[in-house]
Design an enzyme around this catalytic site. Sequence first.
Site, short mmCIF file in Angstrom:
data_model
loop_
_atom_site.label_atom_id
_atom_site.label_comp_id
_atom_site.label_asym_id
_atom_site.label_seq_id
_atom_site.Cartn_x
_atom_site.Cartn_y
_atom_site.Cartn_z
N THR A 146 75.18 31.37 73.06
CA THR A 146 75.08 29.97 73.49
C THR A 146 75.68 28.98 72.50
OG1 THR A 146 72.93 29.71 72.40
CG2 THR A 146 72.93 30.50 74.69
N GLY B 41 65.83 38.83 66.10
CA GLY B 41 67.18 38.95 66.63
C GLY B 41 68.22 38.34 65.70
N ASP B 42 69.48 38.55 66.03
CA ASP B 42 70.61 38.00 65.27
C ASP B 42 70.66 38.55 63.85
OD1 ASP B 42 71.23 36.19 67.47
OD2 ASP B 42 69.51 35.02 66.81
N THR C 35 68.12 31.62 77.16
CA THR C 35 69.55 31.32 77.27
C THR C 35 69.95 30.93 78.69
OG1 THR C 35 70.03 33.65 77.71
CG2 THR C 35 70.12 32.92 75.40
N GLN D 282 68.26 41.68 70.71
CA GLN D 282 67.17 40.84 70.19
C GLN D 282 66.47 41.54 69.01
OE1 GLN D 282 66.99 41.25 73.95
NE2 GLN D 282 68.38 39.53 74.09
N LEU E 179 73.34 39.51 52.50
CA LEU E 179 72.86 39.24 51.15
C LEU E 179 73.76 38.23 50.45
CD1 LEU E 179 70.80 40.04 48.93
CD2 LEU E 179 72.44 41.80 48.21
N SER F 169 74.66 44.64 53.24
CA SER F 169 75.93 44.05 53.69
C SER F 169 76.19 42.75 52.94
CB SER F 169 75.88 43.74 55.19
OG SER F 169 75.73 44.92 55.94
N GLY G 220 73.95 38.69 72.15
CA GLY G 220 75.27 38.43 71.60
C GLY G 220 75.47 39.22 70.32
N HIS G 221 76.24 40.28 70.39
CA HIS G 221 76.52 41.10 69.21
C HIS G 221 77.98 40.87 68.80
CE1 HIS G 221 73.07 44.14 70.15
NE2 HIS G 221 72.66 42.92 69.88
N THR G 222 78.19 40.45 67.57
CA THR G 222 79.52 40.13 67.09
C THR G 222 80.06 41.24 66.22
OG1 THR G 222 79.01 37.76 67.15
CG2 THR G 222 80.92 38.43 65.85
N LYS H 227 72.93 43.48 64.12
CA LYS H 227 72.91 44.82 64.70
C LYS H 227 74.29 45.25 65.18
CE LYS H 227 69.76 43.58 67.62
NZ LYS H 227 69.50 42.25 67.04
#
Length: 432
Positions: free
Chosen positions: A302, A12-13, A130, A225, A333, A414, A40-42, A16
């Site tokens: 969180t 996860g993280d 969480t 995730q 990267l 990216s 949590g998708h930013t 995505k």
Amino acid sequence: MPVVVVVGAQWGDEGKGAMVDTLAEDADIVVRFQGGANAGHTVIYKGKPVALHLIPSGITHEHTVCVIGNGVVVDPKALLDEIESLSSLGISITPERLKISDRAHLTLPYHRMLDAAREMAGSRLRLGTTRRGVGPTYVDKVDRVGIRVGDLKFPERLEAKLRINWEHKQAFFNALPPDERPDFNAVLDELLRYADLLQPYITDTVTWLNEQANAGKRILLEGAQGTGLDVDFGTYPFVTSSNTTAGGACTGSGLPPTKITSVLGIAKAYTTRVGEGPFPTELHGEEQVKLREKGREYGATTGRPRRCGWFDAVLVRYAATVNGCTALALTKLDVLSGYPEVKICVAYRWRGETLTTFPAESFVLEEVEPIYETLPGWDEPLSECRSWEKLPANAQRFVMRLQELVGVPIATVSVGPERSCVLMKPDAPSIW
């Protein structure tokens, strides 16, 4: 027309949300197919980061319809708070732009209480969740006592199902101090208020999505995730409560496997993990702190600091196999700039054996020693690079070696969170 699944290839993280946000420029529909408000998708909107938890990452594109699929567990309070927050930023949230599956299950206040109670019960039961109530909601779903979004349309049926659920939880409620026990009527009244507010968004999304796919719409299926947290294929029991892999995209949306045209796995140029569980390449002490601070590795849900380590090619190769990835997107990267050497875990050593495949047993992963391959690093910052050709030679070699080890072509790299920082690699397969 294409139906693309986007999944995490680590724990996860992986980024995505940012990748879905980029791909959504060319999508008609974006679907979340599993997980809940624990995700949590930013994304970057008007130059500022926006954290999304239930609403798909395509919501910032005005032309995109977003769907919360049947595989998602929906906390109605969290969803309404998210709608209000996004609306305050000027993002349009209407029933034409957001559809919620009538088959999705509801996360209620006592699910959060159950989640927190287990996490506080002792180290042997702690999974590092969480505490958003996601696991207990999925338990009710499988136990066939869950309450679904569609039940909000039928008040009498809703009350009857809540009473059944209440009886099912009575032993837990009785174990709580009297002043901490939830009140049936208060929860019912809360649900009825949510019903009025959410009614316009509730849709038979299974039928609607298949109609849209048959009409040739471009559809993105967004996972939460990562593969290492899949309830079947991850580091069980230190996993989430749903199928985070490409198979879950079908069961969590109602779109059949025959409609899926490609699967894009997302992986960081290093590895992170939140919560308990094995992590073979985890760094320690100052090395971990350095990588965490460079990558700003704190949870979007969180704020917890993420555990950080080198790229694990064994994990990502396994993820590519399980998901049937047709391509990978490599993120962050730029974080590795300034390291004189960069490492890649190519295998594990365990009790005298060399393991090149990802073991099923968590205790094995806890005991393994990573076998590293070391490559020369690069000093140049990458944040201003806008093409593959502008990347330093050593950065390019690192990416090509990852591609070789994982066995799947890397389509994009990216070097920052903005859409303009996603670089297409020459001869990369088309994601769409």
